[in-house]
Structures are given as structure tokens and as C-alpha cells.
Scaffold this motif. Structure first.
Motif, PDB file in Angstrom:
ATOM      1  N   PHE A 129       0.783  -1.234   0.000  1.00 26.40           N
ATOM      2  CA  PHE A 129       0.000   0.000   0.000  1.00 26.40           C
ATOM      3  C   PHE A 129       0.814   1.282   0.000  1.00 26.40           C
ATOM      4  O   PHE A 129       0.264   2.352  -0.169  1.00 26.40           O
ATOM      5  CB  PHE A 129      -0.939   0.022   1.213  1.00 26.40           C
ATOM      6  CG  PHE A 129      -2.097  -0.929   1.096  1.00 26.40           C
ATOM      7  CD1 PHE A 129      -3.190  -0.620   0.301  1.00 26.40           C
ATOM      8  CD2 PHE A 129      -2.080  -2.140   1.774  1.00 26.40           C
ATOM      9  CE1 PHE A 129      -4.253  -1.500   0.190  1.00 26.40           C
ATOM     10  CE2 PHE A 129      -3.138  -3.025   1.660  1.00 26.40           C
ATOM     11  CZ  PHE A 129      -4.222  -2.711   0.866  1.00 26.40           C
ATOM     12  N   LEU A 130       2.126   1.189   0.279  1.00 29.21           N
ATOM     13  CA  LEU A 130       2.891   2.420   0.420  1.00 29.21           C
ATOM     14  C   LEU A 130       3.913   2.561  -0.699  1.00 29.21           C
ATOM     15  O   LEU A 130       4.327   1.570  -1.293  1.00 29.21           O
ATOM     16  CB  LEU A 130       3.614   2.445   1.781  1.00 29.21           C
ATOM     17  CG  LEU A 130       2.726   2.317   3.019  1.00 29.21           C
ATOM     18  CD1 LEU A 130       3.567   2.255   4.272  1.00 29.21           C
ATOM     19  CD2 LEU A 130       1.742   3.473   3.088  1.00 29.21           C
ATOM     20  N   GLU A 131       4.251   3.816  -0.983  1.00 31.84           N
ATOM     21  CA  GLU A 131       5.290   4.097  -1.969  1.00 31.84           C
ATOM     22  C   GLU A 131       6.479   4.702  -1.260  1.00 31.84           C
ATOM     23  O   GLU A 131       6.321   5.657  -0.493  1.00 31.84           O
ATOM     24  CB  GLU A 131       4.768   5.088  -3.024  1.00 31.84           C
ATOM     25  CG  GLU A 131       3.802   4.490  -4.021  1.00 31.84           C
ATOM     26  CD  GLU A 131       4.371   3.303  -4.782  1.00 31.84           C
ATOM     27  OE1 GLU A 131       5.596   3.282  -5.028  1.00 31.84           O
ATOM     28  OE2 GLU A 131       3.592   2.393  -5.128  1.00 31.84           O
ATOM     29  N   ARG A 196      -8.227  -1.006  -4.465  1.00 32.66           N
ATOM     30  CA  ARG A 196      -7.639   0.310  -4.200  1.00 32.66           C
ATOM     31  C   ARG A 196      -8.687   1.310  -3.745  1.00 32.66           C
ATOM     32  O   ARG A 196      -8.434   2.160  -2.900  1.00 32.66           O
ATOM     33  CB  ARG A 196      -6.999   0.841  -5.496  1.00 32.66           C
ATOM     34  CG  ARG A 196      -5.713   0.149  -5.857  1.00 32.66           C
ATOM     35  CD  ARG A 196      -4.616   0.781  -5.118  1.00 32.66           C
ATOM     36  NE  ARG A 196      -3.955  -0.212  -4.291  1.00 32.66           N
ATOM     37  CZ  ARG A 196      -2.743  -0.008  -3.797  1.00 32.66           C
ATOM     38  NH1 ARG A 196      -2.098   1.096  -4.055  1.00 32.66           N
ATOM     39  NH2 ARG A 196      -2.205  -0.906  -3.019  1.00 32.66           N
ATOM     40  N   ASP A 200      -8.902   4.465  -0.824  1.00 34.00           N
ATOM     41  CA  ASP A 200      -9.257   5.863  -1.080  1.00 34.00           C
ATOM     42  C   ASP A 200     -10.484   6.267  -0.275  1.00 34.00           C
ATOM     43  O   ASP A 200     -10.502   7.334   0.335  1.00 34.00           O
ATOM     44  CB  ASP A 200      -9.526   6.063  -2.574  1.00 34.00           C
ATOM     45  CG  ASP A 200      -8.288   5.736  -3.399  1.00 34.00           C
ATOM     46  OD1 ASP A 200      -7.177   5.774  -2.815  1.00 34.00           O
ATOM     47  OD2 ASP A 200      -8.428   5.435  -4.591  1.00 34.00           O
ATOM     48  N   HIS A 209      -3.196   5.035   7.781  1.00 27.54           N
ATOM     49  CA  HIS A 209      -2.754   3.716   7.315  1.00 27.54           C
ATOM     50  C   HIS A 209      -2.897   2.635   8.377  1.00 27.54           C
ATOM     51  O   HIS A 209      -3.329   1.529   8.087  1.00 27.54           O
ATOM     52  CB  HIS A 209      -1.301   3.789   6.844  1.00 27.54           C
ATOM     53  CG  HIS A 209      -1.179   4.339   5.460  1.00 27.54           C
ATOM     54  ND1 HIS A 209      -1.589   3.644   4.351  1.00 27.54           N
ATOM     55  CD2 HIS A 209      -0.728   5.531   5.010  1.00 27.54           C
ATOM     56  CE1 HIS A 209      -1.381   4.375   3.272  1.00 27.54           C
ATOM     57  NE2 HIS A 209      -0.859   5.531   3.644  1.00 27.54           N
ATOM     58  N   TRP A 210      -2.549   2.965   9.631  1.00 25.64           N
ATOM     59  CA  TRP A 210      -2.620   1.939  10.688  1.00 25.64           C
ATOM     60  C   TRP A 210      -4.041   1.455  10.866  1.00 25.64           C
ATOM     61  O   TRP A 210      -4.296   0.260  10.939  1.00 25.64           O
ATOM     62  CB  TRP A 210      -2.102   2.497  12.021  1.00 25.64           C
ATOM     63  CG  TRP A 210      -0.630   2.726  12.031  1.00 25.64           C
ATOM     64  CD1 TRP A 210       0.009   3.927  11.982  1.00 25.64           C
ATOM     65  CD2 TRP A 210       0.410   1.724  12.063  1.00 25.64           C
ATOM     66  NE1 TRP A 210       1.363   3.745  11.986  1.00 25.64           N
ATOM     67  CE2 TRP A 210       1.642   2.406  12.043  1.00 25.64           C
ATOM     68  CE3 TRP A 210       0.402   0.333  12.119  1.00 25.64           C
ATOM     69  CZ2 TRP A 210       2.865   1.755  12.070  1.00 25.64           C
ATOM     70  CZ3 TRP A 210       1.616  -0.328  12.146  1.00 25.64           C
ATOM     71  CH2 TRP A 210       2.831   0.376  12.122  1.00 25.64           C
ATOM     72  N   MET A 213      -5.192  -0.603   8.001  1.00 26.87           N
ATOM     73  CA  MET A 213      -4.577  -1.930   8.031  1.00 26.87           C
ATOM     74  C   MET A 213      -5.337  -2.844   8.989  1.00 26.87           C
ATOM     75  O   MET A 213      -5.727  -3.953   8.629  1.00 26.87           O
ATOM     76  CB  MET A 213      -3.111  -1.811   8.457  1.00 26.87           C
ATOM     77  CG  MET A 213      -2.383  -3.136   8.520  1.00 26.87           C
ATOM     78  SD  MET A 213      -0.621  -2.921   8.846  1.00 26.87           S
ATOM     79  CE  MET A 213      -0.638  -2.998  10.619  1.00 26.87           C
TER      80      MET A 213
ATOM     81  N   ARG B  24       4.162  12.489   1.032  1.00 30.47           N
ATOM     82  CA  ARG B  24       5.078  11.536   0.414  1.00 30.47           C
ATOM     83  C   ARG B  24       6.180  11.155   1.398  1.00 30.47           C
ATOM     84  O   ARG B  24       6.523   9.994   1.570  1.00 30.47           O
ATOM     85  CB  ARG B  24       5.661  12.198  -0.833  1.00 30.47           C
ATOM     86  CG  ARG B  24       6.511  11.334  -1.682  1.00 30.47           C
ATOM     87  CD  ARG B  24       5.697  10.630  -2.744  1.00 30.47           C
ATOM     88  NE  ARG B  24       6.507   9.552  -3.266  1.00 30.47           N
ATOM     89  CZ  ARG B  24       7.120   9.606  -4.438  1.00 30.47           C
ATOM     90  NH1 ARG B  24       6.937  10.615  -5.241  1.00 30.47           N
ATOM     91  NH2 ARG B  24       7.871   8.614  -4.824  1.00 30.47           N
ATOM     92  N   GLU B  27       4.837   9.045   4.104  1.00 29.93           N
ATOM     93  CA  GLU B  27       4.601   7.682   3.643  1.00 29.93           C
ATOM     94  C   GLU B  27       5.907   6.902   3.611  1.00 29.93           C
ATOM     95  O   GLU B  27       5.951   5.731   3.988  1.00 29.93           O
ATOM     96  CB  GLU B  27       3.956   7.717   2.257  1.00 29.93           C
ATOM     97  CG  GLU B  27       3.281   6.422   1.887  1.00 29.93           C
ATOM     98  CD  GLU B  27       2.397   6.575   0.650  1.00 29.93           C
ATOM     99  OE1 GLU B  27       1.518   7.447   0.664  1.00 29.93           O
ATOM    100  OE2 GLU B  27       2.607   5.831  -0.307  1.00 29.93           O
ATOM    101  N   LEU B  30       6.791   6.004   7.135  1.00 28.14           N
ATOM    102  CA  LEU B  30       5.929   4.924   7.618  1.00 28.14           C
ATOM    103  C   LEU B  30       6.349   3.592   7.001  1.00 28.14           C
ATOM    104  O   LEU B  30       6.408   2.569   7.691  1.00 28.14           O
ATOM    105  CB  LEU B  30       4.468   5.237   7.267  1.00 28.14           C
ATOM    106  CG  LEU B  30       3.435   4.227   7.760  1.00 28.14           C
ATOM    107  CD1 LEU B  30       3.426   4.210   9.275  1.00 28.14           C
ATOM    108  CD2 LEU B  30       2.058   4.580   7.224  1.00 28.14           C
ATOM    109  N   MET B  34       7.528   0.304   9.040  1.00 24.80           N
ATOM    110  CA  MET B  34       6.833  -0.982   9.004  1.00 24.80           C
ATOM    111  C   MET B  34       7.769  -2.122   8.616  1.00 24.80           C
ATOM    112  O   MET B  34       7.545  -3.277   8.975  1.00 24.80           O
ATOM    113  CB  MET B  34       5.658  -0.908   8.030  1.00 24.80           C
ATOM    114  CG  MET B  34       4.480  -0.130   8.589  1.00 24.80           C
ATOM    115  SD  MET B  34       3.157  -0.033   7.388  1.00 24.80           S
ATOM    116  CE  MET B  34       1.733  -0.181   8.452  1.00 24.80           C
TER     117      MET B  34
END
Lengths: 306, 310
Positions: A129-131, A196, A200, A209-210, A213, B24, B27, B30, B34
Motif C-alpha cells: 500500500f505504500l510508496e 484500491r 481511497d 494507514h494503521w 490496516m 510523500r 509515507e 511509515l 513498518m
């Protein structure tokens, strides 16, 4: 269905069928019917034969655990406990420390399974899920751990654990296995299947995010989670080499190493050894019966194309 | 990149893109956070000890503890890897894999085929066939060790006996360990093969039945090719597991008689027990090399013949 139909037309009392089915046909059908019944009987005999071979070692272990050492050595042997004695079980449980070993195994296994699920979930979430920079490289590093058998790392790991002061402790038994490349890979695949749009939509609802998840991604990936739990449970429970070299007394020995100790006792207590084997195998047998479906899924994760 | 960040990009608003940059960065932070727990464990317990093996291999462990280890460069690698001790251990490992892996797959497949029919009570047979999955290496080894024991064991009484006793017999000890292993892995093999069989669409099998293909032809021409990914998987994983065999050897033969069951992992363990870290490290590097070679070769050779559908 098919057999009922064949059965009804072979009955001579139905005249309208008689017009269609000739006498020879009826004989042929009856013959086929008989042959089918024989073939089913043969199949059952074969299945039972195979089952007996597979179960024989387990059966004889249970029988022997209920016999006295003298009866075990008797020839011809007892294939059935005529007067079962349960003394071997209390000997294995108390004097043989099996109760302690069982507790140690449960503690270490719970630590490892929990640890693997937590670390793998986090890592898989990040990959799915992350970039972030170097994501690809890091993922390859995770996969690379799968290429290194634990036996290859055991020499230095022992030194490390001794230096950390974790020799002969739960921490030492569990620490090297708190992360899993396989688990991260498995859960990442499951997370990639989460739509996805859900992320959103959750973001619009103010989910970080936590929270996303824990509340959305993990529940949706439940089958993969269960598969990983089963897989790491079996791995942790059945460990042998590491608990053998990292423990020195019965306070921290696991069931598998406990069996090694129990077997080392003299042959005139061989019934205690057999009882110990039953005690060591029982938890997994119970779990197998209850969680057969999850177990199968966990063991075949990756074996069959999704 | 998520879709909303893409729209922000298109809008080109300075304030928004600053926020985007911030997000960004958050992220990225994070993401690393993780991955950190896993990476920490991997660094300490996988990569560091892995590379340390090469380093340890350059030093000869002194004959008496307390003396410093002596740097010998590649000498120790050459010495250990060309010794009869290693050659024997290597051969034993290969023979053990050859004895256990194909037999395990074939027997598992046989059980899966037999249990893959519509019969009343087949569920009970399935449970029995998968039952040995509940046995650990230690459980299986202690059971077979006792069954093979010349004084109290049942198998010698049934006529299965050699002189010296099977587990002390240079000719048969490895074979006995292999049988124990095959039995212990049978449940797993059955489960894997069964799920492979059940993944084959019923229509395909029914179509060949309608075509009148004989069962034997059907097995070779239809079932086996469709099952090949599963067999391939079982072959690769089974070989890797076979190369890591340790518990059975420790419980049944301790590497004996006369090193006839001294597989590589057991040789590593013995060197470690004798506090000869240098030798253990060289053997560990060899074990890694063999595993890597084997899996790569299997991938290359077998993958070409495997039928993956679509």
C-alpha cells in the motif's frame, strides 16, 4: 442417481421398459451392476489396507504406552492392551518433565507465531500500500532470506544469542524466527487483492494507514492470515536443531528435545517413552481434527496456483 | 502512486504539491518503520551470520580453546571441501534426498488418487492419510527407533532384522532413516497432491471420460500434465527440506555407523559441538552452495516441462 435408474429398469415387473430392454441387455446390465459392486468392495479393501499401514506405527505406539515394559518385550507381542495401565503417562508427565516441555513448546510457539504475524503484516502492508524509495530492492532482500537455510546461519546465531545473554531462555529460542520472508510475501499477495478504491474511501473517512490496516486490510486477508498462522505454527512447534543447541536444561527444553531426553532413559522404561510420544503428538492431532480445512490451506499455500 | 496524489500533481497548485511532498515523506517514513522489525531480525539472524560464515572459514580454530584463531585464507576451504569426510557427507546427503523425495511424491500422489473418488466414508480415509502431518520429526523418529530396536521392537519380531541391527548397519541405516522420513512426510505429501488434484476442473476429467480414454492413458496424458505445477513445487521444496534433514539423524543414528548417515547438517552440528567454528562455517557455506545450485538447476530443467495452463 445413475444406479437407481439402472436398478429400476432391471426389474422385470415394469412392462413398458420390457419393450425397450431386451433379455440380453438386462443380463448385461445386471452383470455390470454386480461388477460395479465388486469393484467398490475392492476399493474399500485397498483403502483400508493403506490406512492400516499408515496408522500401524501410531497404533502400536498407543498400545505400547498402555503396557508394562515386560509386556512390551513379550514375544509374541501384545497387539491389544488387555489390562491397560496408565502409569507410564503420569511418569512421563511428572518424572519425565513432559508437562514442562509442553508448556515451553506452547510459549515458544505462541511467541514465534505472534511475532511472525505482526512483523509480516506490517512489512506486507508497506509493500502493498505504500510508496517509498528502494521498495523493489527491499522486497528482493525479503525474498533472498528464503534462499538461506537456517542451518547455514546457526553457527553465528548461537554466538549472537550467547552474547545477548539469551542462551537457555525463551528469548533465545524465539528471537531468530520473529520475522518471515515467506509470510511477508504471502500476505503481500493477499493485500494486493484488496481493492484500491477501499483505501481511497477509507482515506476520505479519515482512516490513517494503521487504522486501515487493522480494520480493513487484515480482516479482508483473513484466509492468508490463517494460512500463515498454520504454517508458522507447524514450523515453530516442530523445530529441532535450534532448541537442541540453544538450551541446556529441562527448564527451557521444548517437547521435541524433551522426547530426545525421554528416549535416552533406559529400555526398562520404554513404556514411558511411548507415553511421551503420545503426549507430544496429541496437541497437533487435536488441532488437525479441529482445523483440518485451515491446515490444508496453510500447507498448500503456494503449492497450487491460486 | 495512489489516484488522489496523481490528481494533485495535475492541478499543479504550489500549496497542494507541498502538502503532497509532505505526505510523500510521511509515507516513506511509515514504510521504513513498518519494514524495520523484519529488517532488524533479518540483518541480525540471517544476513550477518550468512556472511560471517565466509569470514569464519578463513580462520583455523586452534586445537586448544583460548589460543587465537589463525588466518589461513582459502586453505581451510580447500582442505575441508576436498576431504573424504566432506565427499562422503555430500554423497550421503544426495542419496538421502534421492531416497526420500521421489518416493514421497509418488506415494503421496498414489494416496491422493485413491482418495479422490466419490465413496461413502472417504472423509475418514482422507483424515487417516493426512494424519502423519501431526507427527513431528522427533515423534516419528522415536516411534521408528523403538519399533526397530532389536530388544523391544516389533519390526525385528516380524522378521525385519539384520546383523548388526538395522540402525547400526552401514548398509541399511540410511535406508531406515529414509523410511522414517517418508512416513513422517506422507501426510503432507498427500495433502499437497490432493489439493493439486482437486484444482483440476471436473469438466476436463469428464470430457476425457466421454472420449473413452482408458484410466492409464488419462493419468499420463491429462491428470499428470495438469498436476505438474504441484509436483514441481513438491519436488523443489522437498529437495530443500531433504538437504536440511537433521532431527532424524540425531535421534536414530547420530551420523553413524561409520559416517554412513552423516548428512551435511549433521556434519555442521558435529563441528559446532567440537567447537570447530572454522570447519563448521566451511560446511555451512557448502550446504548453502549445494542448496542454491540444486534449486536453480531444478527451476531451469523442470520449469520447461511444467504445464501451467493458459
Amino acid at each position: 442417481m445413475a444406479t437407481e435408474f439402472v436398478g429400476s429398469i432391471s426389474k422385470p415387473a415394469v412392462p413398458i421398459i420390457d419393450l425397450v430392454v431386451s433379455e440380453e441387455d438386462r443380463v448385461a446390465i445386471a452383470k455390470r451392476h454386480r461388477r460395479r459392486r465388486t469393484s467398490i468392495a475392492i476399493r474399500y479393501v485397498f483403502l483400508t489396507f493403506l490406512a492400516a499401514i499408515i496408522l500401524f506405527p501410531i497404533y502400536i505406539t498407543i498400545v505400547n504406552s498402555l503396557l508394562t515394559p515386560l509386556q512390551i518385550a513379550a514375544r509374541p507381542p501384545f497387539f491389544f492392551p488387555t489390562k491397560p495401565t496408565w502409569g507410564a503417562y503420569s511418569d512421563a508427565w511428572n518424572a519425565g518433565h513432559m508437562s514442562l516441555y509442553l508448556m515451553n513448546s506452547v510459549i515458544v510457539t505462541v511467541l514465534i507465531v505472534t511475532g511472525q504475524i505482526v512483523t509480516a503484516t506490517c512489512a506486507a502492508y508497506a509493500f502493498a500500500f505504500l510508496e517509498f524509495p528502494l521498495k523493489r530492492t527491499l522486497f528482493i532482500i525479503f525474498l533472498a532470506t528464503l534462499m538461506v537455510p537456517f542451518e547455514v546461519t546457526v553457527i553465528t546465531n548461537l554466538t549472537t544469542v550467547v552474547n545477548l545473554g539469551w542462551y537457555n531462555s525463551y528469548a533465545g529460542l524465539a528471537a531468530p524466527f520473529m520475522a518471515t520472508g515467506f509470510g511477508a510475501f504471502l500476505l503481500r499477495q493477499a493485500f494486493l487483492g484488496v481493492p484500491r478504491d477501499l483505501r481511497d474511501a477509507a482515506a476520505l473517512d479519515g482512516y490513517g494507514h494503521w487504522r486501515f490496516m487493522v480494520r480493513v486490510a487484515v480482516p479482508l486477508a483473513r484466509p492468508a492470515m490463517a494460512a500463515l498462522a498454520v504454517f508458522s505454527f507447524l514450523g515453530a512447534w516442530n523445530q529441532y536443531l535450534w532448541p537442541l543447541i540453544v538450551t541446556k536444561d529441562s527448564r527451557y527444553r521444548t517437547l521435541q528435545i524433551g522426547l530426545r531426553q525421554l528416549r535416552a532413559t533406559s529400555l526398562d522404561q520404554v513404556n514411558v517413552t511411548f507415553a511421551g510420544v503420545v503426549i507430544a503428538a496429541l496437541p497437533l492431532i487435536i488441532l488437525l481434527v479441529i482445523f483440518q480445512k485451515q491446515l490444508v490451506r496453510g500447507l498448500t499455500a503456494g503449492a497450487v496456483k491460486g | 502512486m495512489t489516484s488522489d496524489t496523481a490528481t494533485t500533481d495535475l492541478m499543479g497548485d504550489v500549496g497542494q504539491s507541498k502538502r503532497f511532498l509532505n505526505r510523500r515523506r510521511r509515507e516513506t517514513g511509515l514504510g521504513y518503520l513498518m519494514l524495520a522489525p523484519s529488517l532488524l531480525i533479518f540483518s541480525v539472524f540471517v544476513f550477518y551470520p550468512f556472511f560471517k560464515n565466509f569470514y569464519l572459514g578463513f580462520f583455523r580454530t586452534p586445537p586448544f580453546p583460548g589460543l587465537p584463531a589463525r588466518y589461513v585464507g582459502l586453505d581451510q576451504f580447500r582442505e575441508v571441501l576436498t576431504s573424504d569426510y566432506f565427499t562422503n557427507s555430500f554423497r550421503v546427503t544426495i542419496v538421502f534426498a534421492l531416497l526420500t523425495v521421489p518416493a514421497g511424491i509418488i506415494l503421496g500422489l498414489l494416496l491422493a488418487m485413491v482418495a479422490n473418488q466419490r465413496l461413502r466414508g472417504i472423509g475418514a480415509y482422507r483424515t487417516i492419510f493426512s494424519s502423519t502431518v501431526a507427527t513431528s520429526v522427533a515423534v516419528a523418529s522415536v516411534i521408528f527407533g523403538t519399533l526397530l530396536n532389536p530388544q523391544v521392537g516389533l519390526l525385528p519380531w516380524l522378521g525385519l532384522t539384520t546383523n548388526p541391527a538395522i540402525l547400526e548397519n552401514p548398509k541399511y541405516a540410511l535406508f531406515a532413516v529414509a523410511v522414517t522420513t517418508i512416513w513422517q512426510n506422507l501426510g503432507l505429501s498427500f495433502i499437497v497432491m490432493s489439493s493439486g488434484l482437486q484444482a483440476i476442473p471436473d469438466e476436463i476429467i469428464e470430457a476425457t471420460e466421454v472420449d473413452g480414454a482408458r484410466p492409464w492413458t488419462r493419468f499420463w496424458r491429462v491428470t499428470l500434465p495438469l498436476l505438474s505445477p504441484t509436483v514441481f513445487f513438491a519436488f523443489v521444496v522437498g529437495s530443500i527440506v531433504a538437504f536440511q534433514t537433521f532431527g532424524q539423524i540425531d535421534l536414530l543414528t547420530q551420523g553413524g555407523p561409520i559416517d554412513k548417515t552423516n548428512v551435511l547438517t549433521y556434519a555442521i552440528y558435529k563441528a559446532l559441538r567440537d567447537q570447530n567454528e572454522g570447519k563448521a562455517a566451511v560446511l555451512a557455506v557448502a550446504l548453502f552452495g549445494v542448496t542454491l545450485l540444486l534449486t536453480t538447476a531444478q527451476m531451469r530443467i523442470l520449469e520447461r516441462r511444467v504445464h501451467y495452463g493458459n
